[in-house]
Motif scaffolding. Structure first.
Motif, PDB file in Angstrom:
ATOM      1  N   GLY A 197       0.798  -1.221   0.000  1.00 27.27           N
ATOM      2  CA  GLY A 197       0.000   0.000   0.000  1.00 27.27           C
ATOM      3  C   GLY A 197       0.826   1.263   0.000  1.00 27.27           C
ATOM      4  N   TYR A 198       2.132   1.154  -0.304  1.00 27.16           N
ATOM      5  CA  TYR A 198       2.987   2.335  -0.343  1.00 27.16           C
ATOM      6  C   TYR A 198       2.704   3.148  -1.604  1.00 27.16           C
ATOM      7  CZ  TYR A 198       5.690  -0.407   3.058  1.00 27.16           C
ATOM      8  OH  TYR A 198       6.084  -1.153   4.140  1.00 27.16           O
ATOM      9  N   VAL A 199       2.955   4.440  -1.511  1.00 27.49           N
ATOM     10  CA  VAL A 199       2.757   5.312  -2.667  1.00 27.49           C
ATOM     11  C   VAL A 199       3.639   4.869  -3.834  1.00 27.49           C
ATOM     12  CG1 VAL A 199       3.044   7.671  -3.518  1.00 27.49           C
ATOM     13  CG2 VAL A 199       2.057   7.277  -1.246  1.00 27.49           C
ATOM     14  N   THR A 200       4.856   4.405  -3.551  1.00 26.65           N
ATOM     15  CA  THR A 200       5.783   4.004  -4.618  1.00 26.65           C
ATOM     16  C   THR A 200       5.237   2.857  -5.451  1.00 26.65           C
ATOM     17  OG1 THR A 200       6.925   2.603  -2.999  1.00 26.65           O
ATOM     18  CG2 THR A 200       7.854   4.790  -3.423  1.00 26.65           C
ATOM     19  N   GLU A 201       4.340   2.048  -4.884  1.00 29.50           N
ATOM     20  CA  GLU A 201       3.759   0.947  -5.642  1.00 29.50           C
ATOM     21  C   GLU A 201       2.781   1.447  -6.706  1.00 29.50           C
ATOM     22  OE1 GLU A 201       3.840  -2.323  -1.995  1.00 29.50           O
ATOM     23  OE2 GLU A 201       1.947  -1.483  -2.684  1.00 29.50           O
ATOM     24  N   MET A 202       2.307   2.654  -6.541  1.00 33.24           N
ATOM     25  CA  MET A 202       1.307   3.199  -7.462  1.00 33.24           C
ATOM     26  C   MET A 202       1.938   4.061  -8.555  1.00 33.24           C
ATOM     27  SD  MET A 202      -1.403   4.290  -4.486  1.00 33.24           S
ATOM     28  CE  MET A 202      -1.671   3.212  -3.081  1.00 33.24           C
ATOM     29  N   LEU A 203       3.242   4.314  -8.460  1.00 35.38           N
ATOM     30  CA  LEU A 203       3.919   5.147  -9.452  1.00 35.38           C
ATOM     31  C   LEU A 203       4.238   4.338 -10.700  1.00 35.38           C
ATOM     32  CD1 LEU A 203       6.375   7.048  -7.064  1.00 35.38           C
ATOM     33  CD2 LEU A 203       4.197   7.858  -8.008  1.00 35.38           C
ATOM     34  N   LEU A 207       9.521   5.509 -13.770  1.00 36.22           N
ATOM     35  CA  LEU A 207      10.152   6.453 -12.850  1.00 36.22           C
ATOM     36  C   LEU A 207      11.341   5.775 -12.144  1.00 36.22           C
ATOM     37  CD1 LEU A 207       7.159   8.278 -11.125  1.00 36.22           C
ATOM     38  CD2 LEU A 207       8.846   9.272 -12.677  1.00 36.22           C
ATOM     39  N   PRO A 208      12.436   6.489 -11.936  1.00 33.05           N
ATOM     40  CA  PRO A 208      13.644   5.873 -11.347  1.00 33.05           C
ATOM     41  C   PRO A 208      13.605   5.793  -9.822  1.00 33.05           C
ATOM     42  CG  PRO A 208      14.117   8.139 -11.934  1.00 33.05           C
ATOM     43  CD  PRO A 208      12.699   7.874 -12.386  1.00 33.05           C
ATOM     44  N   THR A 209      12.507   5.232  -9.283  1.00 34.07           N
ATOM     45  CA  THR A 209      12.427   5.053  -7.837  1.00 34.07           C
ATOM     46  C   THR A 209      13.313   3.867  -7.436  1.00 34.07           C
ATOM     47  OG1 THR A 209      10.554   3.534  -7.966  1.00 34.07           O
ATOM     48  CG2 THR A 209      10.059   5.888  -7.853  1.00 34.07           C
ATOM     49  N   SER A 210      13.642   3.778  -6.151  1.00 33.48           N
ATOM     50  CA  SER A 210      14.470   2.648  -5.692  1.00 33.48           C
ATOM     51  C   SER A 210      13.748   1.326  -5.932  1.00 33.48           C
ATOM     52  CB  SER A 210      14.808   2.814  -4.208  1.00 33.48           C
ATOM     53  OG  SER A 210      13.623   2.897  -3.429  1.00 33.48           O
ATOM     54  N   ARG A 211      12.427   1.315  -5.769  1.00 41.48           N
ATOM     55  CA  ARG A 211      11.665   0.085  -6.007  1.00 41.48           C
ATOM     56  C   ARG A 211      11.731  -0.319  -7.474  1.00 41.48           C
ATOM     57  NH1 ARG A 211       6.301  -1.177  -7.416  1.00 41.48           N
ATOM     58  NH2 ARG A 211       5.515  -3.089  -6.418  1.00 41.48           N
ATOM     59  N   ASN A 212      11.539   0.630  -8.383  1.00 42.55           N
ATOM     60  CA  ASN A 212      11.580   0.312  -9.808  1.00 42.55           C
ATOM     61  C   ASN A 212      12.975  -0.117 -10.253  1.00 42.55           C
ATOM     62  OD1 ASN A 212       8.866   0.800 -10.171  1.00 42.55           O
ATOM     63  ND2 ASN A 212       9.140   2.929 -10.806  1.00 42.55           N
ATOM     64  N   ARG A 213      14.006   0.486  -9.661  1.00 43.74           N
ATOM     65  CA  ARG A 213      15.371   0.067  -9.992  1.00 43.74           C
ATOM     66  C   ARG A 213      15.623  -1.361  -9.521  1.00 43.74           C
ATOM     67  NH1 ARG A 213      16.671   5.435  -8.382  1.00 43.74           N
ATOM     68  NH2 ARG A 213      17.348   4.670  -6.329  1.00 43.74           N
ATOM     69  N   LEU A 214      15.087  -1.706  -8.341  1.00 41.50           N
ATOM     70  CA  LEU A 214      15.227  -3.072  -7.830  1.00 41.50           C
ATOM     71  C   LEU A 214      14.527  -4.066  -8.744  1.00 41.50           C
ATOM     72  CD1 LEU A 214      16.119  -4.968  -5.498  1.00 41.50           C
ATOM     73  CD2 LEU A 214      13.898  -4.504  -4.430  1.00 41.50           C
ATOM     74  N   ILE A 215      13.333  -3.718  -9.206  1.00 45.98           N
ATOM     75  CA  ILE A 215      12.591  -4.598 -10.116  1.00 45.98           C
ATOM     76  C   ILE A 215      13.380  -4.823 -11.395  1.00 45.98           C
ATOM     77  CG2 ILE A 215      10.525  -4.745 -11.566  1.00 45.98           C
ATOM     78  CD1 ILE A 215       9.020  -3.285  -9.302  1.00 45.98           C
ATOM     79  N   ARG A 216      13.928  -3.743 -11.972  1.00 50.65           N
ATOM     80  CA  ARG A 216      14.679  -3.875 -13.220  1.00 50.65           C
ATOM     81  C   ARG A 216      15.958  -4.689 -13.017  1.00 50.65           C
ATOM     82  NH1 ARG A 216      12.631   1.401 -14.102  1.00 50.65           N
ATOM     83  NH2 ARG A 216      14.464   2.399 -13.157  1.00 50.65           N
ATOM     84  N   ARG A 217      16.635  -4.477 -11.886  1.00 52.87           N
ATOM     85  CA  ARG A 217      17.857  -5.242 -11.627  1.00 52.87           C
ATOM     86  C   ARG A 217      17.560  -6.732 -11.495  1.00 52.87           C
ATOM     87  NH1 ARG A 217      20.205  -5.522  -5.836  1.00 52.87           N
ATOM     88  NH2 ARG A 217      18.772  -7.291  -5.940  1.00 52.87           N
ATOM     89  N   ASN A 218      16.526  -7.064 -10.726  1.00 52.39           N
ATOM     90  CA  ASN A 218      16.173  -8.467 -10.551  1.00 52.39           C
ATOM     91  C   ASN A 218      15.725  -9.096 -11.858  1.00 52.39           C
ATOM     92  OD1 ASN A 218      16.764  -8.254  -7.869  1.00 52.39           O
ATOM     93  ND2 ASN A 218      14.648  -8.247  -7.150  1.00 52.39           N
ATOM     94  N   ARG A 219      14.971  -8.333 -12.658  1.00 53.85           N
ATOM     95  CA  ARG A 219      14.518  -8.863 -13.942  1.00 53.85           C
ATOM     96  C   ARG A 219      15.711  -9.171 -14.846  1.00 53.85           C
ATOM     97  NH1 ARG A 219      10.673  -4.906 -16.040  1.00 53.85           N
ATOM     98  NH2 ARG A 219       9.166  -5.908 -14.654  1.00 53.85           N
ATOM     99  N   ALA A 220      16.720  -8.311 -14.815  1.00 55.43           N
ATOM    100  CA  ALA A 220      17.917  -8.556 -15.635  1.00 55.43           C
ATOM    101  C   ALA A 220      18.638  -9.824 -15.189  1.00 55.43           C
ATOM    102  CB  ALA A 220      18.851  -7.352 -15.555  1.00 55.43           C
ATOM    103  N   ILE A 221      18.699 -10.048 -13.867  1.00 60.52           N
ATOM    104  CA  ILE A 221      19.345 -11.269 -13.368  1.00 60.52           C
ATOM    105  C   ILE A 221      18.555 -12.500 -13.784  1.00 60.52           C
ATOM    106  CG2 ILE A 221      19.942 -12.537 -11.266  1.00 60.52           C
ATOM    107  CD1 ILE A 221      20.529  -9.799  -9.960  1.00 60.52           C
ATOM    108  N   TYR A 222      17.233 -12.453 -13.624  1.00 63.44           N
ATOM    109  CA  TYR A 222      16.405 -13.578 -14.039  1.00 63.44           C
ATOM    110  C   TYR A 222      16.544 -13.839 -15.539  1.00 63.44           C
ATOM    111  CZ  TYR A 222      13.887 -13.591  -9.558  1.00 63.44           C
ATOM    112  OH  TYR A 222      13.538 -13.690  -8.227  1.00 63.44           O
ATOM    113  N   ASP A 223      16.534 -12.776 -16.329  1.00 64.68           N
ATOM    114  CA  ASP A 223      16.659 -12.941 -17.780  1.00 64.68           C
ATOM    115  C   ASP A 223      17.971 -13.623 -18.135  1.00 64.68           C
ATOM    116  OD1 ASP A 223      14.215 -11.806 -18.247  1.00 64.68           O
ATOM    117  OD2 ASP A 223      14.984  -9.853 -18.898  1.00 64.68           O
ATOM    118  N   GLN A 224      19.042 -13.272 -17.426  1.00 62.87           N
ATOM    119  CA  GLN A 224      20.336 -13.878 -17.718  1.00 62.87           C
ATOM    120  C   GLN A 224      20.354 -15.348 -17.325  1.00 62.87           C
ATOM    121  OE1 GLN A 224      23.012 -12.376 -19.400  1.00 62.87           O
ATOM    122  NE2 GLN A 224      23.488 -14.579 -19.497  1.00 62.87           N
TER     123      GLN A 224
END
Length: 467
Positions: A197-203, A207-224
């Motif tokens: 329910g955090y505001v960052t989940e609704m952005l 946007l380069p939020t810490s949450r979105n950067r974490l999602i992109r980093r993890n996705r890159a690891i999974y893709d590899q």
């Protein structure tokens, strides 16, 4: 909307379906605050205070909790087409994409059919040597820990074990060197998939939020990781699940699966397959360690049936009490403890109106502790799962793997792994829990991981060195 095909709906001339009881909550938020504080305990209180069908507000959404066997059966089997993945699965797609866990309809049916052969009984029994080998490697480490006077942490140990087993068995790829990295990434992913329910989940995702950067980093690891698994398969031909995904075709167009479809399905099996089995193994081993009479009866069966030998596929059916111990652990601690659904059209469950467009929660954790069905529901008692006791219970009183067409594709594999792990551990060791933080559960929507680390000391049985 009102369904015209739903046999349990009252005719228009009859009495209107009732509105289910539930907590009033607070204006605007409803029951969000107590739910976020402790989701599992909140839902258990909801059943205690309002019965087997209750209604609550979660912010702007109307949500029902259904826990009776009749309601569960209707949602998962009799009227399952009316209950789809919905709002609460949107977070899952951020990590898993659109795979078996998050898809519906024609796409889901085609993908399920394509992957099913990897989970057939003969295919599952063929992985026994992989499970035995990985468990043997773990027990060798435990023997060294015992000699050094050190405890082991069950969550980390079981995650490593099931990850190795799954990667070797379904992907034909030994992922052992990456287990530490992948454990951290999985932990991060679970945090992302659980809506706080955090505001960052609704952005927006760009946007380069810490949450979105974490999602992109993890996705890159999974893709590899998926790319490496596919490259290994192309070179060696190993990995039954990879072969099925590479050869899969759309049943209507004949087109091969896209790279994204393959990636999403392999990632879904990887994430859901090892995480849930590991969680079940943790709770099962811990339950045996804390119930002496259960442990002694289990050890007696293992001595009689196996005589110190490693389990083999043909001998697993003889481990009846072992099975009952696992089933009882899955009752009290089901790894997937919550199944969110959205109702497409109006329905009636247990005599209460379920509006189309509203959300519904099924919870094995709560249903399995329903005092209307289970005597002394908090007690750990494997004898609940004798064949006679099972026949006496209503259908869908027990559903740790879901039910109906969407029952977990890996349920047979999970039960096989759990039998082997429990048997081999209890042949070699007795586990002594290390006093520490009180164990809790159910702080996310994903799996029923313990909320604290689960430390135990392995003690060799009779002082024998099996290493």
């Amino acid at each position: 909307m009102t369904s015209t095909s739903s046999p349990s709906l009252k005719p228009s001339s009859g009495p209107a379906p009732r509105i289910a009881p539930g907590p009033r909550g607070t204006p605007g938020l409803g029951s969000l605050v107590p739910y976020r504080r402790d989701p599992a305990r909140f839902l258990l209180r909801l059943q205690r205070d309002h019965g087997q069908l209750s209604r609550l507000r979660m912010g702007p959404y109307t949500v029902h909790l259904a826990t009776s066997p009749d309601a569960v059966r209707r949602v998962l089997t009799e009227n399952q087409s009316n209950y789809v993945r919905g709002k609460l699965y949107e977070q899952f797609r951020l990590v898993m994409g659109t795979g078996l866990l998050t898809s519906d309809g024609r796409a889901w049916r085609g993908h399920r059919r394509a992957m099913q052969p990897a989970f057939a009984r003969s295919a599952v029994e063929a992985i026994v040597p992989n499970v035995v080998r990985a468990t043997e490697e773990m027990l060798t480490r435990w023997r060294a820990a015992e000699r050094a006077g050190e405890p082991v942490e069950l969550v980390a140990e079981m995650m490593r074990l099931t990850l190795l087993t799954l990667s070797r068995s379904l992907f034909g790829y030994d992922i052992g060197a990456r287990t530490a990295l992948l454990k951290r990434v999985v932990d991060d992913s679970i945090e992302v998939m659980f809506p706080h329910g955090y505001v960052t989940e609704m952005l927006p995702g760009w946007l380069p939020t810490s949450r979105n950067r974490l999602i992109r980093r993890n996705r890159a690891i999974y893709d590899q990781v998926v790319a490496d698994i596919r490259a290994h398969h192309a070179e060696t031909g190993e990995g039954e699940l990879v072969r099925l995904a590479e050869q899969a075709r759309d049943p209507e167009t004949g087109a091969p699966w896209t790279d994204r479809e393959i990636r999403d399905e392999l990632l879904t099996v990887y994430l859901a397959g090892h995480e849930t089995t590991a969680t079940a193994a943790c709770w099962t081993l811990y339950s045996v360690a804390t119930h002496r009479s259960v442990r002694e009866e289990l050890e007696g069966e293992l001595a009689t049936a196996l005589g110190g030998a490693a389990p083999e596929a043909g001998g697993l059916p003889a481990l009846e009490y072992t099975r009952m111990v696992i089933e009882e652990s899955l009752r009290l601690y089901p790894p997937i403890w919550l199944y969110p659904r959205d109702a497409v059209e109006d329905d009636v469950l247990d005599g209460y109106h379920i509006p189309g467009g509203s959300s519904l929660l099924l919870s094995p954790l709560v249903s399995h502790r329903n005092p209307e069905v289970w005597a002394n529901p908090e007690e750990f008692d494997p004898r609940r799962f004798t064949p006679e006791a099972v026949r006496e219970r209503p259908r869908m009183a027990y559903f740790p793997f879901g039910g109906g067409p969407r029952m977990c594709i890996g349920n047979m594999m999970a039960m096989l792994e759990l039998k082997i792990i429990l048997a081999m551990v209890c042949q070699r060791f007795r586990l002594e829990p290390v006093p520490g933080e009180l164990l809790g559960y159910g702080d996310s929507l994903i799996s029923l991981r313990p909320t604290a680390e689960m430390w135990v000391r392995p003690r060799s049985r009779g002082g024998a060195d099996h290493g």
